[in-house]
Design a protein around this motif. Structure first.
Motif, short mmCIF file in Angstrom:
data_model
loop_
_atom_site.label_atom_id
_atom_site.label_comp_id
_atom_site.label_asym_id
_atom_site.label_seq_id
_atom_site.Cartn_x
_atom_site.Cartn_y
_atom_site.Cartn_z
N GLU A 135 -72.01 95.12 87.32
CA GLU A 135 -73.56 95.29 88.07
C GLU A 135 -74.42 95.46 86.80
N GLU A 136 -74.15 95.74 85.55
CA GLU A 136 -74.94 96.02 84.44
C GLU A 136 -75.17 94.76 83.77
N ILE A 137 -74.43 93.87 83.72
CA ILE A 137 -74.58 92.40 83.13
C ILE A 137 -75.69 91.51 83.49
N HIS A 138 -76.70 91.47 82.55
CA HIS A 138 -77.86 90.52 82.95
C HIS A 138 -77.58 89.11 82.75
N ALA A 139 -76.89 88.88 81.77
CA ALA A 139 -76.53 87.67 81.44
C ALA A 139 -75.53 87.43 80.54
N GLU A 140 -74.66 86.59 80.51
CA GLU A 140 -73.32 86.38 79.50
C GLU A 140 -73.18 84.84 79.22
N GLY A 141 -72.43 84.46 78.33
CA GLY A 141 -71.95 83.32 77.97
C GLY A 141 -70.77 83.38 77.19
N SER A 142 -70.17 81.90 76.70
CA SER A 142 -69.22 82.11 75.94
C SER A 142 -69.33 80.78 74.93
N ASP B 82 -86.37 81.48 69.79
CA ASP B 82 -86.70 80.28 69.55
C ASP B 82 -86.67 80.14 68.01
N GLU B 83 -87.17 80.98 67.42
CA GLU B 83 -87.43 80.47 65.86
C GLU B 83 -86.04 80.79 65.12
N PHE B 84 -85.05 81.78 65.62
CA PHE B 84 -83.93 81.96 64.93
C PHE B 84 -82.99 80.77 65.19
N ILE B 85 -83.02 80.23 66.65
CA ILE B 85 -82.15 79.13 66.87
C ILE B 85 -82.63 77.81 65.97
N ALA B 86 -83.98 77.60 65.78
CA ALA B 86 -84.38 76.48 65.36
C ALA B 86 -84.08 76.50 63.87
N PHE B 87 -84.29 77.65 63.15
CA PHE B 87 -83.80 77.75 61.86
C PHE B 87 -82.25 77.37 61.70
N MET B 88 -81.45 77.98 62.46
CA MET B 88 -80.17 77.94 62.31
C MET B 88 -79.69 76.59 62.61
N PRO C 228 -75.37 84.58 71.27
CA PRO C 228 -76.10 85.61 71.66
C PRO C 228 -77.55 85.41 72.03
N TRP C 229 -78.17 84.68 71.22
CA TRP C 229 -79.43 84.30 71.28
C TRP C 229 -80.03 83.68 72.39
N GLN C 230 -79.19 82.75 72.66
CA GLN C 230 -79.19 81.82 74.10
C GLN C 230 -79.01 82.71 75.40
N ILE C 231 -78.00 83.67 75.13
CA ILE C 231 -77.67 84.49 76.22
C ILE C 231 -79.13 85.72 76.46
#
Ligand code: ZN
Length: 138
Positions: free
Chosen positions: A27-34, A90-96, A129-132
């Protein structure tokens, strides 16, 4: 691959002592991914008050890059507004992904992940984690 370059001490510190990690109930999880290629799994819990993130926790497991990126992200999130965090994500993802260049002054602790850009297979680990987070903020 030179492990010392890929894992600066700040990364290892966050990997060994992850900040803001605890077990989260479904119930506490707002978003997840793998990230199936590496086995990384991350789930996020966010709490906002007014315009600010007041709590953020994660559960999950994975490689040093993913866990450190998640830990540093949660350290950076408290007290920020969702729009601040969307911009930082957005900035961190574009940087990576090598689309933009940012310096240590702008990125703070996140700059420790800069060396991962030279290892294309691991970039997904750092940005997962940033996408999540972006999903959790929607
Ligand atoms: Zn990974």
């Amino acid at each position: 691959m030179n492990d010392r370059n890929l894992y600066p001490s700040l990364i290892l510190n966050h990997y060994r002592n992850p900040r803001n990690r605890r077990n989260l109930s479904a119930e506490e999880i707002h978003a997840e991914g793998s990230n199936p290629n590496c086995g990384d799994r991350v789930a996020l819990h966010l709490q906002t008050e007014g315009e600010k993130i007041v709590e953020i926790f994660f559960s999950g497991c994975g490689c040093a890059i993913c866990m450190a990126s998640t830990s540093i992200m949660t350290d950076n999130a408290r007290g920020k507004t969702p729009s601040d965090l969307r911009r930082l994500s957005d900035e961190f993802i574009a940087f990576m992904q090598g689309e933009i260049d940012l310096n240590a002054e702008t990125l703070g602790d996140l700059f420790a992940l800069a060396a991962v850009r030279k290892f294309p297979m691991r970039i997904k680990c750092a940005i997962l984690p940033w996408q999540i987070l972006l999903k959790a903020l929607d």
